[in-house]
Design a protein around this motif. Structure first.
Motif, PDB file in Angstrom:
ATOM      1  N   SER A  49      13.146   9.579   7.859  1.00 42.79           N
ATOM      2  CA  SER A  49      12.520   9.039   9.066  1.00 42.79           C
ATOM      3  C   SER A  49      12.535  10.027  10.217  1.00 42.79           C
ATOM      4  N   GLY A  50      13.231  11.153  10.022  1.00 49.34           N
ATOM      5  CA  GLY A  50      13.311  12.155  11.083  1.00 49.34           C
ATOM      6  C   GLY A  50      14.298  11.824  12.168  1.00 49.34           C
ATOM      7  N   GLY A  51      15.273  10.947  11.867  1.00 52.55           N
ATOM      8  CA  GLY A  51      16.195  10.502  12.899  1.00 52.55           C
ATOM      9  C   GLY A  51      17.622  10.959  12.674  1.00 52.55           C
ATOM     10  N   HIS A  52      18.529  10.291  13.385  1.00 53.68           N
ATOM     11  CA  HIS A  52      19.953  10.596  13.338  1.00 53.68           C
ATOM     12  C   HIS A  52      20.720   9.325  12.965  1.00 53.68           C
ATOM     13  N   GLY A  53      21.856   9.490  12.296  1.00 56.32           N
ATOM     14  CA  GLY A  53      22.619   8.343  11.831  1.00 56.32           C
ATOM     15  C   GLY A  53      24.043   8.341  12.341  1.00 56.32           C
ATOM     16  N   LEU A  54      24.592   7.137  12.508  1.00 53.74           N
ATOM     17  CA  LEU A  54      25.978   6.955  12.932  1.00 53.74           C
ATOM     18  C   LEU A  54      26.730   6.289  11.786  1.00 53.74           C
ATOM     19  N   LEU A 180      23.870   5.126  22.223  1.00 57.40           N
ATOM     20  CA  LEU A 180      23.859   4.574  20.867  1.00 57.40           C
ATOM     21  C   LEU A 180      22.432   4.369  20.378  1.00 57.40           C
ATOM     22  N   ASP A 181      21.538   4.052  21.312  1.00 57.18           N
ATOM     23  CA  ASP A 181      20.143   3.807  20.961  1.00 57.18           C
ATOM     24  C   ASP A 181      19.461   5.052  20.390  1.00 57.18           C
ATOM     25  N   ARG A 182      20.060   6.230  20.622  1.00 56.58           N
ATOM     26  CA  ARG A 182      19.483   7.468  20.087  1.00 56.58           C
ATOM     27  C   ARG A 182      19.626   7.550  18.571  1.00 56.58           C
ATOM     28  N   PHE A 183      20.565   6.793  18.011  1.00 53.96           N
ATOM     29  CA  PHE A 183      20.764   6.824  16.571  1.00 53.96           C
ATOM     30  C   PHE A 183      19.812   5.842  15.893  1.00 53.96           C
ATOM     31  N   LEU A 184      19.091   6.321  14.914  1.00 53.92           N
ATOM     32  CA  LEU A 184      18.122   5.471  14.223  1.00 53.92           C
ATOM     33  C   LEU A 184      18.819   4.319  13.514  1.00 53.92           C
ATOM     34  N   MET A 185      19.971   4.585  12.901  1.00 53.06           N
ATOM     35  CA  MET A 185      20.722   3.543  12.197  1.00 53.06           C
ATOM     36  C   MET A 185      22.208   3.707  12.415  1.00 53.06           C
ATOM     37  N   GLN A 186      22.919   2.587  12.387  1.00 54.95           N
ATOM     38  CA  GLN A 186      24.371   2.591  12.233  1.00 54.95           C
ATOM     39  C   GLN A 186      24.664   2.190  10.795  1.00 54.95           C
ATOM     40  N   SER A 263      24.128 -10.646  24.994  1.00 56.58           N
ATOM     41  CA  SER A 263      24.062 -10.066  26.341  1.00 56.58           C
ATOM     42  C   SER A 263      22.776  -9.267  26.535  1.00 56.58           C
ATOM     43  N   TRP A 264      22.422  -8.458  25.553  1.00 58.58           N
ATOM     44  CA  TRP A 264      21.139  -7.737  25.600  1.00 58.58           C
ATOM     45  C   TRP A 264      20.658  -7.503  24.173  1.00 58.58           C
ATOM     46  N   GLY A 265      19.352  -7.385  24.067  1.00 55.47           N
ATOM     47  CA  GLY A 265      18.752  -7.232  22.752  1.00 55.47           C
ATOM     48  C   GLY A 265      18.161  -5.853  22.539  1.00 55.47           C
ATOM     49  N   PRO A 266      17.537  -5.636  21.392  1.00 59.50           N
ATOM     50  CA  PRO A 266      16.980  -4.319  21.053  1.00 59.50           C
ATOM     51  C   PRO A 266      15.717  -4.012  21.842  1.00 59.50           C
ATOM     52  N   GLY A 267      15.557  -2.736  22.204  1.00 58.21           N
ATOM     53  CA  GLY A 267      14.369  -2.294  22.909  1.00 58.21           C
ATOM     54  C   GLY A 267      13.286  -1.823  21.953  1.00 58.21           C
ATOM     55  N   PRO A 268      12.191  -1.281  22.493  1.00 55.39           N
ATOM     56  CA  PRO A 268      11.086  -0.810  21.644  1.00 55.39           C
ATOM     57  C   PRO A 268      11.499   0.260  20.645  1.00 55.39           C
ATOM     58  N   ARG A 269      12.518   1.072  20.973  1.00 58.64           N
ATOM     59  CA  ARG A 269      12.944   2.114  20.036  1.00 58.64           C
ATOM     60  C   ARG A 269      13.463   1.499  18.733  1.00 58.64           C
ATOM     61  N   ALA A 270      13.993   0.287  18.797  1.00 60.41           N
ATOM     62  CA  ALA A 270      14.442  -0.391  17.581  1.00 60.41           C
ATOM     63  C   ALA A 270      13.262  -0.690  16.665  1.00 60.41           C
TER      64      ALA A 270
END
Length: 332
Positions: A49-54, A180-186, A263-270
């Motif tokens: 996916s071209g992303g980063h993982g935690l 944390l949002d920078r990581f594509l997946m945990q 408290s808060w939900g996922p943004g568009p990056r999700a």
């Protein structure tokens, strides 16, 4: 968008070849990593996916070995940084040194840091100071570093697989939600099952330990990332992603448990992460398009670090994993 039969046929041929190569890559990983099939698939999906993982797991569950094995199999040169409280941004990014030439003139020369690789393992990322964490996460997002006003591009592809230990939190600096949002997946790395642990003990305490071999190249990874983005996503799958995101946000959710306990939900990056990850999962499994089952399977890894429960909800026993699984099942 209408796709011609010729284009569809060409895509199917490329996808079939890619699936064969990825099956070979997974088989190579399995020689060194025992029993973590789902974790391996998710980590490969992050790369495709071209992303980063935690990676989150207790000590000794093969997080470091997994990253090194993935680097070997994908043909990506890797480096490892052990994060500690005294680690500075320059220790990661690099720095300029003053040198004197043969003619007596002095000039600055840039010495690249360990971030200049294609697969970086950031071990226990939550042990470094926020300043150092931000330096790495900025490089992850922008694909370059700036030292003394000079831009230095990172190699492509560039991926970070960071690890966190969920047990010991003393002396750590938890990553802020925006980072944390920078990581594509945990990706949660569990303890092995009994039969897998038996195989691990026999394989790692003898004289002949299995080793992975190189299957892919950096250019192949880039081509596979392009193929993932070219994969069509059906309307039903797209609607499942949109419905899941809507239900997971407390201000738009029709679910009382979400409205009162999140408290808060996922943004568009999700949503972007899910769109890419479900395609990558389909390709890894030899399919030509993702399904709603892929959305349900990857909802947890994509959303769990992008949502937070209120204190009252946690006190009442609400668990985020359980909530996301239910929302995903309803959306799919």
């Amino acid at each position: 968008m209408t796709v011609s039969k010729e284009d569809a046929h060409a895509f199917a041929e490329r996808a079939d070849r890619a699936a064969d190569r990825l099956a070979e890559a997974k088989a190579s990983v399995a020689k060194a990593i025992i029993g973590l099939n789902e974790v391996v698939e998710q980590a490969l999906a992050v790369i495709l996916s071209g992303g980063h993982g935690l990676l989150v797991g207790a000590p000794g569950v093969a997080k470091t070995r997994l990253v090194h094995t993935l680097a070997t199999v994908t043909g990506l040169d890797d480096k490892r940084i052990q994060f500690t409280p005294d680690l500075m941004p320059a220790d990661i990014l690099g720095s300029e040194v003053l040198e004197e030439g043969e003619d007596g003139r002095r000039s600055f020369r840039f010495l690249p840091g360990p971030v200049f690789c294609r697969l970086l393992m950031a071990d226990e990322i939550n042990r470094a100071s926020p300043r150092t964490q931000a330096a790495l996460l900025q490089a992850m997002q922008e694909g370059h570093v700036t030292i003394a006003g000079e831009r230095h591009d990172l190699p492509r592809p560039f991926h970070v697989l960071a690890t966190q230990n969920p047990i010991e939190q003393e002396g750590t600096y938890p990553l802020p939600e925006a980072q944390l949002d920078r990581f594509l997946m945990q990706i949660d790395v569990p303890y092995p099952r009994r039969e897998d642990e038996r195989a691990i003990l026999l394989a790692t305490t003898g004289t002949d330990e299995g080793e992975a071999h190189t299957v892919l190249t950096g250019q192949e990874i880039l081509d596979l990332q392009g193929l993932v983005r070219a994969m069509p996503v059906g309307e039903e799958t797209l609607e499942a992603i949109l419905t899941l995101l809507e239900r997971a946000r407390p201000d738009t959710s029709p679910d009382a448990e979400v409205r009162e306990g999140v408290s808060w939900g996922p943004g568009p990056r999700a949503g972007q992460a899910l769109m890419l990850a479900v395609r990558a999962r389909a390709l890894l499994q030899g399919r030509l398009a993702p399904s709603t089952a892929d959305v349900a399977a990857l909802a947890g890894p994509v959303l769990k670090h992008r949502m937070a429960l209120s204190f009252a909800a946690r006190a009442d026993g609400l668990q985020l994993d359980t909530l996301i699984a239910r929302l995903a099942a309803e959306a799919a």
